[in-house]
Design an enzyme around this catalytic site. Structure first.
Site, PDB file in Angstrom:
ATOM      1  N   LYS A 149       0.779  -1.237   0.000  1.00 19.58           N
ATOM      2  CA  LYS A 149       0.000   0.000   0.000  1.00 19.58           C
ATOM      3  C   LYS A 149       0.811   1.288   0.000  1.00 19.58           C
ATOM      4  O   LYS A 149       0.397   2.293  -0.560  1.00 19.58           O
ATOM      5  CB  LYS A 149      -0.925  -0.024   1.221  1.00 19.58           C
ATOM      6  CG  LYS A 149      -2.196  -0.807   0.970  1.00 19.58           C
ATOM      7  CD  LYS A 149      -3.246   0.139   0.514  1.00 19.58           C
ATOM      8  CE  LYS A 149      -4.393  -0.534  -0.175  1.00 19.58           C
ATOM      9  NZ  LYS A 149      -5.356   0.436  -0.668  1.00 19.58           N
ATOM     10  N   ASP A 184      -8.305   0.483   6.688  1.00 17.81           N
ATOM     11  CA  ASP A 184      -8.387  -0.703   7.537  1.00 17.81           C
ATOM     12  C   ASP A 184      -7.013  -1.065   8.080  1.00 17.81           C
ATOM     13  O   ASP A 184      -6.875  -2.015   8.823  1.00 17.81           O
ATOM     14  CB  ASP A 184      -8.947  -1.855   6.713  1.00 17.81           C
ATOM     15  CG  ASP A 184      -8.271  -1.888   5.376  1.00 17.81           C
ATOM     16  OD1 ASP A 184      -7.065  -2.192   5.323  1.00 17.81           O
ATOM     17  OD2 ASP A 184      -8.922  -1.565   4.364  1.00 17.81           O
TER      18      ASP A 184
HETATM   19  C1  LIG Z   1      -3.537  -6.111   1.725  1.00 13.40           C
HETATM   20  C2  LIG Z   1      -4.492  -5.528   0.775  1.00 13.40           C
HETATM   21  N1  LIG Z   1      -4.746  -6.168  -0.356  1.00 13.40           N
HETATM   22  C3  LIG Z   1      -5.624  -5.688  -1.258  1.00 13.40           C
HETATM   23  C4  LIG Z   1      -6.284  -4.494  -1.043  1.00 13.40           C
HETATM   24  C5  LIG Z   1      -7.299  -4.037  -2.030  1.00 13.40           C
HETATM   25  O1  LIG Z   1      -7.013  -2.819  -2.624  1.00 13.40           O
HETATM   26  P1  LIG Z   1      -8.202  -1.944  -3.207  1.00 13.40           P
HETATM   27  O2  LIG Z   1      -8.990  -1.416  -2.057  1.00 13.40           O
HETATM   28  O3  LIG Z   1      -7.528  -0.914  -3.988  1.00 13.40           O
HETATM   29  O4  LIG Z   1      -9.032  -2.831  -4.052  1.00 13.40           O
HETATM   30  C6  LIG Z   1      -6.030  -3.776   0.136  1.00 13.40           C
HETATM   31  C7  LIG Z   1      -6.700  -2.521   0.413  1.00 13.40           C
HETATM   32  O5  LIG Z   1      -6.585  -1.928   1.471  1.00 13.40           O
HETATM   33  C8  LIG Z   1      -5.117  -4.310   1.078  1.00 13.40           C
HETATM   34  O6  LIG Z   1      -4.844  -3.692   2.234  1.00 13.40           O
END
Ligand SMILES: Cc1ncc(COP(=O)(O)O)c(C=O)c1O
Length: 406
Positions: free
Chosen positions: A78, A125
């Site tokens: 992220k 989150d």
């Molecule tokens: C570990 C992880 N994977 C995938 C995602 C998904 O990303 P998006 O919200 O851009 O779809 C997030 C989003 O916070 C994440 O924290």
């Protein structure tokens, strides 16, 4: 839309309708993001893990997992987005172009004097908030992060460790975004949000462009091994990550696109809801969005991401917690010679789904529809490491969220 009710899995497989190549996600844009990230202290490309034994056992050509659990010691991809967007914002305030500024200058006392003290805010989150807090810390600025209800202590502490102020709200992710937006307006703070809506697209676009570094690295790492993916599995919360990955790969492989498969938790499957609605518009899902895949617990699609995810993927799958838990267990217990990967709950859902497709008869139709077989080279993104150690142990050691039997 089809359903496998015994396993609580729903899916839609279709021929992608296609669309204009999304110019904001070109190779050139991805290289700019990479050039920025390369300047950050501690940058190195994360590993692309080749699970050869697993591929052999599951009778596919190759399985690759881009492992983001070691990204900048922050345990998730992220920060690639947050850092890039914050740098963009600072450059805008300075009246400078991000391409022409180096990171050492951005974190200098001179810049701090010029822009003064600012506060960044976002709702998260965990992983995105940590990325924004990390960027604020580097720039000696402040950050206020709003988290959804039920956020576990370890994820709060991860953000606080970068000096940010954290408030765990009693709201779901989408309402926490609205709160952060209101607080930004009331206090003159800058919102660095990873989702886009009508009238708020600049920062989220930069965040998505920042994510492209991960995909560019992965495709380069595959090219070094003289291969490329036939299938790319990407999990979605708001769909910013998936939109950026698909956008980049559509630019990269024009005319020879891999198959894109978008995966979400049942209780927060807004991309799935939008795809199955079939009217081309984004559709929200509401409620508590309760899932162990907390990074994916988002109910409202990112507008920029949705336009890409509407046009190019061939598969949309919605599934339950046990699929992610199985993915964690599989990656934690590799076959002989394969590398062990530590995956957090939002990272390994694709591996959990592939396990079902390979090993459970009931999933044969889905596997066939996606044309997964001996010639398939499958690319997954383990987007996070262990961000909730207690739950990780429960899953791996004590079998929490066990496999569903037919
Ligand atoms: C570990 C992880 N994977 C995938 C995602 C998904 O990303 P998006 O919200 O851009 O779809 C997030 C989003 O916070 C994440 O924290």
């Amino acid at each position: 839309m089809k359903e496998i009710p015994e396993f609580n899995v729903k899916y839609l497989v279709q021929s992608p309708k296609g669309g204009a190549v999304p110019k904001d996600f070109s190779e050139e844009m991805a290289k700019k993001a990479l050039a920025f990230h390369r300047q950050l202290p501690g940058y190195r490309p994360t590993d692309l893990v080749r699970l050869s034994r697993l591929a052999q056992s599951w009778r596919v050509k190759d399985i690759f997992v881009k492992d983001e659990s070691t990204r900048f010691d922050l345990k998730a991809f992220k920060v690639l987005g947050g850092s890039y967007a914050v740098a963009y914002l600072i450059c805008e305030k300075l009246g400078m172009n991000l391409d022409e500024v180096d990171f050492t200058y951005l974190v200098s006392e001179e810049v701090r004097q010029r822009i003064g003290q600012i506060t960044l805010t976002t709702a998260s989150d965990g992983n995105h908030g940590r990325g924004v807090a990390w960027a604020a810390e580097r720039l000696a600025q402040q950050a206020v992060i709003y988290m959804p209800k039920g956020t576990v202590r370890s994820r709060v502490e991860n953000i606080e460790s970068h000096g940010a102020k954290v408030e765990v709200t009693d709201l779901n992710y989408d309402d926490a975004v609205r709160l952060s937006c209101r607080m930004a307006q009331e206090n003159g703070w800058y919102m660095i949000q990873d989702t886009a809506w009508e009238g708020y697209t600049d920062i989220p676009l930069r965040i998505m462009q920042g994510y492209m570094t991960m995909c560019l690295e992965a495709i380069d790492q595959m090219a070094q091994k003289e291969t490329r993916p036939t299938h790319v599995f990407i999990q979605a919360g708001v769909g910013a990550l998936a939109g950026a990955m698909v956008g980049y790969l559509v630019n990269k492989f024009q005319g020879h696109l891999p198959k894109f498969i978008i995966m979400e938790p049942n209780n927060a499957a807004c991309i799935f809801a939008s795809a199955t609605a079939g009217d081309g518009r984004p559709h929200a899902v509401t409620g508590d969005l309760d899932t162990i895949m907390v990074g994916l617990a988002c109910g409202e699609p990112n507008l920029i991401g949705w336009e890409i995810l509407r046009d190019f993927p061939c598969g949309y799958i919605s599934c339950d917690n046990f699929v992610a838990a199985n993915g964690i267990r599989i990656l934690a217990n590799p076959l002989k010679d394969d590398t062990r990967i530590e995956a957090g709950e939002s990272g390994p859902v694709g591996i959990g789904l592939l396990d079902l497709m390979i090993n459970v008869d009931r999933f044969e139709e889905l596997k066939q529809a996606l044309e997964i077989g001996p010639e398939s080279t499958l690319l997954f993104f383990n987007t996070e490491g262990v961000t909730d150690p207690e739950n990780y142990r429960e899953i791996v050691w004590h079998g929490k969220y066990p496999s569903r039997e037919a």
